[in-house]
Design an enzyme around this catalytic site. Structure first.
Site, PDB file in Angstrom:
ATOM      1  CG  ASP A 193      12.157  48.087  32.403  1.00  0.00           C
ATOM      2  OD1 ASP A 193      12.081  46.867  32.618  1.00  0.00           O
ATOM      3  OD2 ASP A 193      11.221  48.759  31.947  1.00  0.00           O
ATOM      4  N   GLY A 213      10.048  54.226  38.185  1.00  0.00           N
ATOM      5  CA  GLY A 213       9.289  53.273  37.399  1.00  0.00           C
ATOM      6  C   GLY A 213       7.968  52.891  38.034  1.00  0.00           C
ATOM      7  CG  ASP A 265      23.026  40.747  29.191  1.00  0.00           C
ATOM      8  OD1 ASP A 265      22.112  41.595  29.108  1.00  0.00           O
ATOM      9  OD2 ASP A 265      23.604  40.457  30.260  1.00  0.00           O
ATOM     10  CB  SER A 280     -20.387  73.854  54.972  1.00  0.00           C
ATOM     11  OG  SER A 280     -20.580  74.406  56.235  1.00  0.00           O
TER      12      SER A 280
END
Length: 636
Positions: free
Chosen positions: A35, A113, A168, A541
């Site tokens: 972006d 991002g 733009d 376990s």
């Protein structure tokens, strides 16, 4: 000194004073991939004249090497410092940059991002006052736009700039801008974000970055930098009551004893009454000491050393508070958790939680709900996966001082750390303490463990047998108990299969269920040790974390881990219950050793290699170990 030199020095002093007294704004840039976040920050650094000549030279060279804009400068390269980022053209790490204008100083964090780096975005947002959310005008509001806005609101950011970038590339369309703004404001309003300023941009070309652009005559608002210079900064914790976690007890000599830390709220001066948590002891401040000497007053954000008028016990992790308005004290909370670990949250597993200067053991219950970042819907969930957020109950092993995150970010935030890897796997914000954490207290009992031990004639302890299914744990544990019983020891054997008929009959064999099963066994074993018994447990376990949790429930020297080591190929040949055959056919899911891992002990007290020792000799070796370490010595 001549008059010209004096004037120059006077101008320098005025400039330094002006710079020192300017306010500081911390903000983040975030949004979806590509972006233009890094380009935007690079442009801000360039336009604010914060770059030195050598940086400009390096930028020009890097632009020719990595850039994609011909001879133009690629401003993203000022921020994308990792080679992997430059090669991929994305931001991975959080990059912090400082710049200044005549009106204000700024620290900006460029956050990733990609969804897999959401944890990095949380890091950058945690100290920010404003979030600049970038949106590509061609793509509109995306999932990551919503995710980052939600996370920004979660960490307390209430002022957002919606930067509609690359306008733009859509012919500076007012309609495109207005549509994105409308959709975003609707989403932000649902999060309680009231302060949203939308600005049309071209970070690459510089439109509306520093000054209004002629390409957007329909826009009447400020440029991005103009808005950042004038946006109001919330007062935050500095206006609240005194909070200072003690990071260091300062004892340079016998004559001085102070408590060092950073004020996370309020202010303090000599003579102020203070309360130390968790002890609750009170005193008054004698001195406020800094590197430059004693201060008349310290305010939120400053790091100082406080000396007190009274000799009271204060340790690292304690919190010095205003006496008339102390922090809360609790060990159970409702909290919002953002999961950052590659492995999912295992409810009930023992983690470490770091809150301020305190590090405590903790467990996190299954989420009350998971948050869908697109719809903000609350979804049912049994765990949290990487980058998921949800509301959970957090239980600590001791009470800590806290404030709700909404009142004080520093006192109400925490990170979650994996005990074995020491990696940060989560971050969270405290909502409030649960009432039961303050209403339930330990009851003093007159007959204690020491009295029971004297009656039994031997020390108590846990013999924790672990190993693959079919390794011989139950067989060896049964032989050991017979020998101890013959010696007059008071014992009890907790066997894995037997326990699942009662105490754990509601549990399956998923990783989360195994964790909860071992937690229950550990609690039962702890009670039996308190009763003065030698308790033997025979469970697979499989996870080290849970075995360490069980060890931590009893005193030092009372836990003996016994690794019954039998290779997988041998236990598969034995397979007395046919479980391995079912697991290999896919009829038995989450079976340890086949499709669920077994984490072998790294330093057990006893290692029984069943390829070299039969059960009888193994039992003899265990009893000899107990006698050698004084657990059953009195019985001989």
């Amino acid at each position: 000194m001549d008059e010209r030199t004096a004037l120059i020095e006077s101008d320098v002093e005025r400039y330094l004073d002006l710079h020192e007294n300017k306010s500081l704004l911390r903000f983040i840039t975030c949004g979806s991939v590509d972006d233009g976040k890094s380009t935007l920050i690079g442009r801000l650094l360039y336009e604010s004249k914060s770059l030195l000549d050598d940086q400009l030279g390096a930028l020009d060279a890097d632009s020719r090497r990595y850039g994609t804009q011909g001879d133009a400068l690629d401003f993203a390269l000022l921020v994308d410092g990792l080679s992997a980022e430059r090669e991929q053209g994305i931001t991975i790490d959080v990059a912090y940059r400082f710049f200044s204008t005549d009106r204000r100083k700024f620290i900006v964090a460029d956050t990733p991002g990609h969804e897999q780096y959401t944890r990095n975005m949380i890091t950058g947002a945690s100290t920010a006052d404003v979030a600049v959310i970038l949106v590509d005008a061609r793509k509109g509001v995306l999932t990551q736009t919503r995710r980052h806005t939600y996370l920004a609101s979660l960490v307390g950011i209430r002022r957002v700039v919606l930067a509609v970038n690359k306008l733009d590339l859509v012919e500076w369309s007012h309609g495109v801008f207005a549509g994105i703004e409308r959709i975003y404001r609707e989403f932000a309003a649902r999060l309680g974000i009231a302060h949203v300023v939308a600005i049309p941009l071209s970070a690459l070309r510089g439109d509306n970055i520093v000054a209004p652009s002629a390409n957007t005559p329909w826009y009447r608002g400020p440029s991005l930098l103009q808005h950042l210079e004038q946006v109001e900064i919330d007062g935050g914790a500095g206006d609240g009551p005194l909070r200072m976690p003690v990071q260091w007890v300062n004892r340079p000599d016998h004559a001085f004893r102070g408590f060092s830390g950073r004020l996370l709220g309020g202010r303090v001066k000599p003579g102020d009454a203070v309360r130390v948590l968790p002890s609750g002891r009170q005193s008054t401040v004698a001195r406020v000491v800094s590197f430059d000497g004693d201060l008349a007053q310290a305010v939120s954000g400053q790091s100082v050393t406080l000396t007190l008028a009274d000799e009271i016990d204060v340790s690292r992790g304690d919190v010095i508070c205003a006496a008339d308005d102390p922090a809360g004290l609790a060990d159970q909370f409702e909290a919002h958790v953002v999961w950052m670990g590659e492995e999912p949250l295992l409810p009930g597993r023992s983690y470490l939680v770091k809150l301020g200067a305190s590090t405590v053991g903790a467990s996190i219950a299954a989420p009350k709900y998971l948050v869908d970042v697109n719809t903000l819907e609350h979804l049912a969930a049994k765990t949290l996966q990487l980058n998921e957020t949800g509301v959970c109950v957090l239980t600590l092993d001791r009470a800590v001082a806290f404030d709700a995150y909404a009142q004080n970010r520093d006192m109400g935030s925490f990170i979650v750390v994996d005990r074995l890897s020491n990696q940060t796997v989560g971050a969270g914000m405290l909502h409030f303490a649960l009432r039961r954490s303050q209403n339930i207290h330990w009851q003093a009992l007159e007959v204690d463990k020491r009295a029971r031990v004297r009656m039994n004639g031997h020390r108590p302890g846990v013999l924790w047998f672990t190993g693959l299914s079919g390794s011989g744990k139950s067989t060896i544990a049964n032989l050991v108990e017979r020998r101890l019983h013959a010696l007059g020891a008071r014992t009890y054997l907790l066997d894995g299969d037997n326990v699942r008929h009662g105490l754990s009959k509601d549990l399956g064999f998923t990783a989360a269920d195994r964790v909860e099963n071992i937690r229950r066994i550990g609690e039962v074993a702890r009670l039996m040790v308190d009763a003065g018994l030698i308790v033997l447990t025979a469970f697979i376990s499989p996870f080290r974390s849970e075995r360490e949790l069980a060890r931590g429930m009893v005193d030092d020297g009372e836990f003996v881990e016994i690794f019954v080591d039998t290779p997988l190929e041998i236990v598969e040949r034995r397979d007395p219950k046919g479980l391995y055959r079912k697991a290999r056919r896919g009829e038995l899911k989450n079976f340890t050793g086949i499709d669920s891992p077994y984490e072998a002990p790294e330093a057990p007290e006893l290692h029984i290699d069943t390829t070299r020792s039969d059960p009888e000799r193994a039992a003899d070796a265990i009893v000899e170990y107990l006698a050698r370490h004084g657990i059953i010595q009195a019985l001989h």
